[in-house]
Write an enzyme that holds these catalytic residues in place. Structure first.
Site, PDB file in Angstrom:
ATOM      1  CG  HIS A 111      -0.268  -0.066   2.544  1.00 49.78           C
ATOM      2  ND1 HIS A 111       0.293   1.026   3.157  1.00 49.78           N
ATOM      3  CD2 HIS A 111      -0.063  -1.110   3.398  1.00 49.78           C
ATOM      4  CE1 HIS A 111       0.790   0.683   4.329  1.00 49.78           C
ATOM      5  NE2 HIS A 111       0.603  -0.624   4.499  1.00 49.78           N
ATOM      6  CB  CYS A 148       1.377  -3.942   5.199  1.00 55.84           C
ATOM      7  SG  CYS A 148      -0.142  -4.771   5.704  1.00 55.84           S
TER       8      CYS A 148
END
Length: 450
Positions: free
Chosen positions: A288, A304
């Site tokens: 992301h 992440c």
């Protein structure tokens, strides 16, 4: 202000012990302009310490090549050095992350138009800004959007620049509608298809490859931490969401002190996942964006993979749901190890010519035999009485410039019946082959840039 009596003592002690002070403290940052970035020339050595016009130019050329330096800020730092190393890997050069003539010559393929441009701030650039972004998730959830907080921040993301670098290039200019400023000139987003993403935890790089195994893009990233590590092994792309909201769930992800209930954070570039979420088949994990692009190599993630918003948006346009594998490499294993690329221990050619005015002596190997060119005064009907050896091919340029393919039908182009491939193709041309993403086209000068 009265100097603190301890500071001179600390300075003297540091000098006597040989302490290494930060490069920014050792090297004064001198002002430079967009025109000086355009005129910057490489002298054959490593990039200067601190901030320089040459480093800003190299960062922009790396960005155009699809080998992202993260934010363009003119500083010789970790992200820029990692980008040079990734560029060396993709072009078959030894990987050391140090600027050299081979890297510079290959980057000239992306210097077909100016590296800076003039931009006029619009009313839309100043609209919908947030006064500030709180750190508390409960307060974030009450806001209408995680919007940009300044015109500089908004334009920084558009032109791949650190917002402070925009102010540096435009001293004293208020960023209000109608203001004319100088900014960097990145290319439009690269297009292509990425079927494999390799995540290198050691080098903090994320590389995308097409179905033929050619590297398309390579980005700097924040990849987990020792407390909250990223996944292991291979997974797949499951979802792609542009400008997503973010669900804070302390029972699934992490817990922020004082917030014990789930919360929905509205979308926006300053949201926890930035402007893009590429979800993986590993639940709760994804690739992301980030609200702090300049801090990619300083921050830690909750497991992440964080990219700059513009890099994440570009990658999102290249992946396919169910058709892109995402491979997390183990510690100690690099992209070069699993792809077999960038393992060279010496440059592909012995020497490369440096710019005019360089004092270093360069030796250029002579051709195997002198060139044999036709005599313009000789009659066309005269033939040699004895056979002659074929002429040696002239050396090819060090780095070919990519051009848009012509619309002409190849079948209509006449070809000499005895045409043959050159016996000794240029090693640098070979090194550059495959470096450009499939379908890459240099935009014409008149094409509007972002």
């Amino acid at each position: 202000m009265t100097p603190h009596p301890v500071r001179p003592l600390l300075l003297a002690l540091g000098l006597s012990l040989g302490w290494a002070w930060p490069a920014a403290a050792q090297t004064p940052v001198l002002p430079f302009t967009a025109a000086e970035i355009e005129a910057a020339q490489y002298d054959g050595s490593d990039l200067p310490r601190g901030r320089s016009a040459l480093t800003a130019k190299v960062q922009l050329l790396l960005d155009r090549s699809g080998t992202s330096p993260g934010v363009i800020d003119g500083f010789k730092g970790g992200m820029s050095q990692s980008a040079i190393k990734a560029f060396e890997r993709r072009t078959g050069l030894p990987q050391d992350g140090v600027m050299d003539p081979h890297v510079w010559n290959l980057l000239q393929s992306f210097a077909t138009r100016p590296v800076t441009q003039t931009y006029v701030v619009t009313a839309e650039d100043a609209a919908g800004l947030a006064a500030s972004i709180p750190t508390d998730y409960a307060e974030k959830a009450l806001m209408p959007a995680m919007a940009h907080t300044s015109v500089a921040e908004r334009l920084g993301e558009r032109f791949h620049m650190d917002e402070k670098f925009i102010e540096f290039l435009n001293p004293g200019v208020a960023l209000v509608p109608g203001a004319t400023i100088q900014v960097m000139a990145p290319n439009p987003r690269l297009r292509g298809q990425v079927t494999r993403i390799i995540i290198d935890k050691d080098n903090r790089r994320v590389a995308g490859y097409n179905a033929r195994g050619q590297m398309v893009v390579d980005y700097p990233a924040t990849i987990g931490s020792s407390a909250t590590p990223s996944p292991q092994g291979a997974h797949n792309v499951r979802t792609v969401a542009i400008n997503p909201n973010y669900t804070y769930n302390p029972n699934v992800n992490f817990r922020q002190e004082g917030n014990d209930s789930p919360l929905v954070i509205p979308p926006g570039p300053n949201g926890p996942v930035g402007t893009v979420w590429i979800g993986l088949t590993k639940p709760t994990y994804g690739i992301h964006g980030t609200p702090t692009p300049s801090q990619l190599f300083a921050n830690q993630s909750m497991g992440c993979v964080r990219l700059t918003n513009w890099d994440a948006e570009e990658l999102a346009g290249m992946v396919t749901i169910g058709g892109t594998e995402v491979q997390f490499l183990d510690a100690g294993v690099t992209i070069a190890d699993v792809t077999g690329s960038g393992t060279a221990v010496s440059p592909p050619v012995a020497e490369i010519a440096l710019p005019e005015g360089t004092t270093e002596q360069i030796t250029t190997p002579d051709p195997a035999q002198p060139l044999s060119l036709p005599d313009p005064q000789a009659p066309a009907t005269v033939a040699p009485t004895t056979p002659t050896a074929p002429a040696a091919a002239a050396p090819s340029p060090a780095a070919p410039t990519p051009v848009a393919p012509a619309a002409t039908d190849p079948a209509a182009i006449p070809v000499a019946p005895d045409a043959a491939e050159p016996a000794n193709p240029d090693p640098l041309s070979d090194a550059l082959s495959g470096a450009l993403p499939e379908g890459f086209v240099v935009p014409p000068l008149e094409e509007a840039q972002p």
